[in-house]
Write an enzyme that holds these catalytic residues in place. Sequence first.
Site, PDB file in Angstrom:
ATOM      1  N   CYS A 296      -2.105  -2.489   7.707  1.00  0.00           N
ATOM      2  CA  CYS A 296      -2.040  -3.445   6.600  1.00  0.00           C
ATOM      3  C   CYS A 296      -0.766  -4.296   6.621  1.00  0.00           C
ATOM      4  O   CYS A 296      -0.806  -5.479   6.282  1.00  0.00           O
ATOM      5  CB  CYS A 296      -2.229  -2.723   5.271  1.00  0.00           C
ATOM      6  SG  CYS A 296      -3.901  -2.042   5.144  1.00  0.00           S
TER       7      CYS A 296
ATOM      8  N   ASP B 248       0.781  -1.245   0.000  1.00  0.00           N
ATOM      9  CA  ASP B 248       0.000   0.000   0.000  1.00  0.00           C
ATOM     10  C   ASP B 248       0.818   1.302   0.000  1.00  0.00           C
ATOM     11  O   ASP B 248       0.507   2.229   0.766  1.00  0.00           O
ATOM     12  CB  ASP B 248      -0.951   0.030   1.210  1.00  0.00           C
ATOM     13  CG  ASP B 248      -2.034  -1.045   1.150  1.00  0.00           C
ATOM     14  OD1 ASP B 248      -1.987  -1.891   0.238  1.00  0.00           O
ATOM     15  OD2 ASP B 248      -2.923  -1.045   2.034  1.00  0.00           O
TER      16      ASP B 248
ATOM     17  N   LYS C 181      -6.927  -4.707  -3.156  1.00  0.00           N
ATOM     18  CA  LYS C 181      -7.690  -5.225  -2.023  1.00  0.00           C
ATOM     19  C   LYS C 181      -8.641  -4.164  -1.490  1.00  0.00           C
ATOM     20  O   LYS C 181      -8.481  -2.981  -1.789  1.00  0.00           O
ATOM     21  CB  LYS C 181      -6.747  -5.732  -0.933  1.00  0.00           C
ATOM     22  CG  LYS C 181      -5.841  -4.658  -0.359  1.00  0.00           C
ATOM     23  CD  LYS C 181      -4.810  -5.267   0.565  1.00  0.00           C
ATOM     24  CE  LYS C 181      -3.967  -4.222   1.244  1.00  0.00           C
ATOM     25  NZ  LYS C 181      -4.682  -3.255   2.065  1.00  0.00           N
TER      26      LYS C 181
END
Length: 222
Positions: free
Chosen positions: A167, A18, A118
Amino acid sequence: MTGIVSIQKERTALLVVDVQYDFLPGGALEVKQGDAILDGVAKWMTSDDFRLVVGTQDWHPEKHISFASEHANTQPFDSVDIHGHEETAWPDHCVQQTRGAELVDELPWHRAAAILRKGMDPQADSYSAFRNNWDATGKRPSTGLAGYLRERDIDTVVLCGLARDVCVFWSAQDAIEAGFRTICIWDLTRAVVPDKDDENREALRTMGVVVCESSDVENQPA
Ligand SMILES: [Zn+2]
């Protein structure tokens, strides 16, 4: 001090979590000093020390269930009940096809064999690269990443990216659970809530994750 951490190139994947504009300083869900990891992560992505580089990209539809704006009387960073689990309500972030959702240009994404998106289920979040958070049926559906890595003969996952306490943390937890040797490169991550760094580091170690600095890794990129 962790000591030397050896990795075997042929069996190791680098997972870059990310690294998107909304998670950098000034972004919708900024991670303090998130930009401080960019040079180091870029070096690792361009090194020849990994069989495989895989990126993840938080990629939400508008009105995603994880957004505080979708819950009555809720401010960003409040806790909300989502399908029976206490989760964090976030500011709107990483909305599909917005600038904030884009992968940061400074990183060499051409080195990534795959980019896994995601958080696309409007009704469930996905902190982890391996499994969604709980959905309405009480399950945490797989993203397929563990199977993909296994079919590429990977047994070790090296994690870096954002955010350390969300995450990256959940991905590390699920990588261990899926049976991978899991290494978290602490200096190539940053947290949304740095106050919990010590606690999170200890939790990762307890679950079997090797938490180390990039300088601890044998053959780290020059
Ligand atoms: Zn998100």
